[in-house]
Motif scaffolding. Structure first.
Motif, PDB file in Angstrom:
ATOM      1  N   GLN A 134       4.678   6.927   1.278  1.00  0.00           N
ATOM      2  CA  GLN A 134       5.194   5.943   2.228  1.00  0.00           C
ATOM      3  C   GLN A 134       4.634   4.583   1.833  1.00  0.00           C
ATOM      4  N   SER A 135       5.385   3.529   2.098  1.00  0.00           N
ATOM      5  CA  SER A 135       4.952   2.171   1.756  1.00  0.00           C
ATOM      6  C   SER A 135       4.569   1.416   3.022  1.00  0.00           C
ATOM      7  N   PHE A 136       3.506   0.621   2.922  1.00  0.00           N
ATOM      8  CA  PHE A 136       3.050  -0.235   4.015  1.00  0.00           C
ATOM      9  C   PHE A 136       2.744  -1.602   3.423  1.00  0.00           C
ATOM     10  N   ILE A 142       0.856  -1.189   0.000  1.00  0.00           N
ATOM     11  CA  ILE A 142       0.000   0.000   0.000  1.00  0.00           C
ATOM     12  C   ILE A 142       0.889   1.235   0.000  1.00  0.00           C
ATOM     13  N   LEU A 143       0.738   2.061  -1.019  1.00  0.00           N
ATOM     14  CA  LEU A 143       1.432   3.346  -1.053  1.00  0.00           C
ATOM     15  C   LEU A 143       0.438   4.419  -0.637  1.00  0.00           C
ATOM     16  N   TYR A 144       0.856   5.271   0.275  1.00  0.00           N
ATOM     17  CA  TYR A 144      -0.032   6.329   0.755  1.00  0.00           C
ATOM     18  C   TYR A 144       0.736   7.632   0.920  1.00  0.00           C
ATOM     19  N   GLU A 160      -5.115   9.012   8.568  1.00  0.00           N
ATOM     20  CA  GLU A 160      -5.028  10.274   7.832  1.00  0.00           C
ATOM     21  C   GLU A 160      -4.324  10.161   6.491  1.00  0.00           C
ATOM     22  N   GLY A 161      -3.442   9.191   6.328  1.00  0.00           N
ATOM     23  CA  GLY A 161      -2.698   9.066   5.076  1.00  0.00           C
ATOM     24  C   GLY A 161      -3.604   8.642   3.922  1.00  0.00           C
ATOM     25  N   ARG A 162      -3.760   9.521   2.917  1.00  0.00           N
ATOM     26  CA  ARG A 162      -4.615   9.223   1.762  1.00  0.00           C
ATOM     27  C   ARG A 162      -3.959   8.170   0.885  1.00  0.00           C
ATOM     28  N   LEU A 163      -4.725   7.155   0.468  1.00  0.00           N
ATOM     29  CA  LEU A 163      -4.191   6.063  -0.339  1.00  0.00           C
ATOM     30  C   LEU A 163      -3.791   6.555  -1.725  1.00  0.00           C
ATOM     31  N   HIS A 204     -10.317  -5.712   1.526  1.00  0.00           N
ATOM     32  CA  HIS A 204     -11.289  -4.621   1.386  1.00  0.00           C
ATOM     33  C   HIS A 204     -11.708  -4.074   2.752  1.00  0.00           C
ATOM     34  N   ARG A 205     -11.878  -4.971   3.733  1.00  0.00           N
ATOM     35  CA  ARG A 205     -12.219  -4.503   5.089  1.00  0.00           C
ATOM     36  C   ARG A 205     -11.108  -3.634   5.653  1.00  0.00           C
ATOM     37  N   PHE A 206      -9.843  -4.065   5.434  1.00  0.00           N
ATOM     38  CA  PHE A 206      -8.718  -3.287   5.926  1.00  0.00           C
ATOM     39  C   PHE A 206      -8.637  -1.928   5.234  1.00  0.00           C
ATOM     40  N   LEU A 207      -8.815  -1.904   3.918  1.00  0.00           N
ATOM     41  CA  LEU A 207      -8.743  -0.631   3.192  1.00  0.00           C
ATOM     42  C   LEU A 207      -9.895   0.295   3.576  1.00  0.00           C
ATOM     43  N   ASP A 208     -11.077  -0.248   3.851  1.00  0.00           N
ATOM     44  CA  ASP A 208     -12.191   0.570   4.349  1.00  0.00           C
ATOM     45  C   ASP A 208     -11.842   1.169   5.707  1.00  0.00           C
ATOM     46  N   PHE A 209     -11.254   0.354   6.594  1.00  0.00           N
ATOM     47  CA  PHE A 209     -10.799   0.849   7.890  1.00  0.00           C
ATOM     48  C   PHE A 209      -9.772   1.962   7.704  1.00  0.00           C
ATOM     49  N   TRP A 210      -8.842   1.750   6.769  1.00  0.00           N
ATOM     50  CA  TRP A 210      -7.787   2.746   6.511  1.00  0.00           C
ATOM     51  C   TRP A 210      -8.408   4.089   6.109  1.00  0.00           C
ATOM     52  N   THR A 211      -9.314   4.070   5.139  1.00  0.00           N
ATOM     53  CA  THR A 211      -9.876   5.336   4.637  1.00  0.00           C
ATOM     54  C   THR A 211     -10.710   6.042   5.705  1.00  0.00           C
TER      55      THR A 211
END
Length: 87
Positions: A30-32, A18-20, A58-61, A47-54
């Motif tokens: 930054q890379s994760f 994941i780059l954000y 604060e880091g925009r994907l 998808h659940r993790f990316l929904d949690f992330w957004t």
């Protein structure tokens, strides 16, 4: 459910890079790396993790690269009929 049971049901080891954008410096990326057992090709865990992330981070994907491979397949398991030990 154990990891082996999940793998026998078709779950694969899934890795996502994941780059954000950094919140304080949006021009920098930054890379994760995220890794779990997930069900391809829909990847519900990812998808659940990316929904949690957004929602919560604060880091925009910027981008997500996904790779998945089956670690154990039903055909890979065999019954062992004998065991030999050397001392």
């Amino acid at each position: 459910m154990t990891d082996l049971e999940r793998q026998l049901q078709g779950y694969r080891l899934t890795t996502a890079e994941i780059l954000y954008h950094l919140p304080d410096h949006p021009g920098l990326l930054q890379s994760f790396v995220w890794q779990r057992l997930d069900l391809a090709p829909r990847f519900p865990e990812l998808h659940r993790f990316l929904d949690f992330w957004t929602r919560n981070i604060e880091g925009r994907l910027h981008s997500v690269r996904v790779a998945a491979t089956g670690v154990v397949k039903p055909g890979d398991l065999r019954l062992c009929t004998a065991e030999f030990r050397l001392h």
